[in-house]
Write an enzyme that holds these catalytic residues in place. Structure first.
Site, PDB file in Angstrom:
ATOM      1  N   CYS A  91       0.801  -1.231   0.000  1.00  0.00           N
ATOM      2  CA  CYS A  91       0.000   0.000   0.000  1.00  0.00           C
ATOM      3  C   CYS A  91       0.830   1.276   0.000  1.00  0.00           C
ATOM      4  O   CYS A  91       0.292   2.351  -0.256  1.00  0.00           O
ATOM      5  CB  CYS A  91      -0.948   0.010   1.197  1.00  0.00           C
ATOM      6  SG  CYS A  91      -2.192  -1.294   1.138  1.00  0.00           S
ATOM      7  N   HIS A 358      -8.832   4.113  -1.751  1.00  0.00           N
ATOM      8  CA  HIS A 358      -7.419   3.745  -1.620  1.00  0.00           C
ATOM      9  C   HIS A 358      -6.985   2.980  -2.872  1.00  0.00           C
ATOM     10  O   HIS A 358      -7.063   1.756  -2.914  1.00  0.00           O
ATOM     11  CB  HIS A 358      -7.286   2.883  -0.355  1.00  0.00           C
ATOM     12  CG  HIS A 358      -5.948   2.285  -0.100  1.00  0.00           C
ATOM     13  ND1 HIS A 358      -4.770   2.772  -0.627  1.00  0.00           N
ATOM     14  CD2 HIS A 358      -5.595   1.198   0.654  1.00  0.00           C
ATOM     15  CE1 HIS A 358      -3.758   2.021  -0.195  1.00  0.00           C
ATOM     16  NE2 HIS A 358      -4.236   1.062   0.560  1.00  0.00           N
ATOM     17  N   CYS A 388       0.313   2.511   6.731  1.00  0.00           N
ATOM     18  CA  CYS A 388       0.560   1.139   7.145  1.00  0.00           C
ATOM     19  C   CYS A 388       0.718   0.295   5.891  1.00  0.00           C
ATOM     20  O   CYS A 388       0.232   0.648   4.817  1.00  0.00           O
ATOM     21  CB  CYS A 388      -0.571   0.612   8.024  1.00  0.00           C
ATOM     22  SG  CYS A 388      -2.205   0.632   7.256  1.00  0.00           S
ATOM     23  N   GLY A 390       1.181  -3.947   4.317  1.00  0.00           N
ATOM     24  CA  GLY A 390       1.075  -5.375   4.554  1.00  0.00           C
ATOM     25  C   GLY A 390       2.375  -5.967   5.076  1.00  0.00           C
ATOM     26  O   GLY A 390       3.461  -5.488   4.775  1.00  0.00           O
TER      27      GLY A 390
END
Length: 402
Positions: A91, A358, A388, A390
């Site tokens: 991300c 997102h 944040c 993964g």
């Protein structure tokens, strides 16, 4: 060491990441072409001087495979001399692309790079690329893998965040996004997506719902409860966190990040290239940091990454005027606010991914542009972007207006 400057940012609107979304008909390379052409045209770039195009993409397969960064550079009419690189740090890929470009410039190994990201989640669904966590039971077992939504619910359980807490946060995100659009706060960076004959497909973020209320959200069922209870993921989480007797499942589609299509690009360069091309720098990359935490709870990375970036910049969180933290799930932001003893007054002031969506590989560069535009609008100086990631990772970047 040289300084790296942001000269311009551009992004597409975010379209709903489903077959009925306005950008579903646009191939991901077309989304990238939209922002790459915009950066080149409005800055009168001689693309022979662009030394790389670095793009993040979380699902780099099918239409997003084959090094889409290089293909998009060629498709956008950039010089054939321009190389391209597609990277994947989940991300954070869009921000990692900008940080990587900045590192080249700081090291004196480049002077002008375009960085950003793309994700067409309606055409290339999340998870299409597989991966050991998803398809290899031995890897999943050994690493205590659980899906991110259950990680978010684990954070909420450990921190004592109630369903009302996360829903109230989501409503604020929606209200702020609606206000930002009504006041034209995104106009500086938004590039409408057009079809091949010039008809506008989308010129406005499509995902947010201004009418959202705590009452309307209360009608939604928890999205991850059945998965957690029926497939054993709750048990895996409680093995890692034995103090937890039961996972409180509070997250759902309305308080988690929206699935959307979109692309963004950032023009990053040295002071020398700015003078040569008569470009005015808008901000300086002050510091950036990466780290990783427990891969089961997974979503706590923004805190330690931010501390590292602050330390490298010789700053305190109180020195930061505005913060953009990706609203992957409401509990992620609430936990970050608690960790730094912050209220919402300077966090995601124009809404976040819960309202606006997102677009995985693009989000980090989208947030950077949103932050810079808002710093200029409010005439403030310093900003932080953090996400944040993964696997427990976290990323943070601090910028300073010049």
């Amino acid at each position: 060491m040289s300084d790296a400057y942001i000269y311009d940012t551009a992004r597409t609107p975010r379209g709903k990441g489903k077959s009925t979304g306005a950008l579903h008909v646009a191939r991901p390379i077309h989304l990238l072409k939209t922002v790459l052409e915009a950066l080149a045209s409005r800055n009168h770039l001689d693309t022979n001087l662009v030394e790389d195009v670095i793009m993040g993409c979380v699902t780099p397969v099918a239409e997003q495979g084959g090094n889409i960064a290089k293909a998009a550079a060629m498709y956008s009419g950039y010089s054939e001399k321009v190389p391209g690189m597609t990277l994947n740090r989940f991300c954070s890929s869009g921000l990692e692309a900008v940080n990587t470009a900045s590192a080249y410039i700081m090291a004196g190994q480049a002077h002008l790079i375009v960085a950003g990201g793309v994700e067409s989640m309606s055409r290339v669904p999340m998870g299409s690329d597989g991966g050991a966590w998803l398809i290899d039971p031995e890897v999943a077992r050994q690493t205590y893998f659980i899906p991110q939504g259950i990680s978010a619910d684990l954070i909420a359980t450990l921190e004592g965040f109630t369903r009302r807490d996360v829903d109230q946060f989501a409503v604020v995100s929606q209200q702020r996004a609606a206000k930002a659009w009504s006041e034209g706060r995104f106009n500086k960076s938004i590039i409408p997506v057009k079809d091949t004959v010039g008809k506008i497909l989308l010129d406005r973020d499509e995902h947010f719902r201004a009418e959202t209320s705590v009452e309307s959200l209360s009608e939604l069922k928890p999205a991850f409860q059945q998965m957690g209870e029926n497939f054993g993921f709750d048990s895996v989480a409680m093995q890692k966190y034995p103090s937890v007797e039961k996972i409180n499942h509070v997250h759902h589609a309305g308080n988690s990040s929206g699935i959307v299509d979109g692309a963004a690009a950032v023009l990053v360069g040295s002071k020398e290239i700015g003078k040569r091309l008569n470009l005015k720098p808008r901000a300086r990359i002050k510091s950036f940091a990466l780290t990783s935490t427990d891969p089961t709870i997974m979503l706590l990375g923004p805190g330690p990454a931010t501390k590292m970036a602050l330390e490298r910049a010789h700053m305190d969180i109180k020195d930061i005027d505005l913060i953009e933290i990706n609203e992957a799930f409401a509990a992620v932001v609430l936990r970050f606010m608690r960790e730094f003893n912050l209220d919402q007054s300077k966090i995601n002031v124009n809404g976040g991914a819960i309202a606006l969506g997102h677009p995985l590989g693009a989000t980090g560069s989208v947030l950077l542009g949103t932050l810079l535009d808002e710093l200029e609008r409010q005439n403030k100086s310093t900003g932080l972007v953090t996400l944040c990631i993964g696997g427990g990772m976290g990323i943070a970047t601090i910028i300073e207006r010049v």
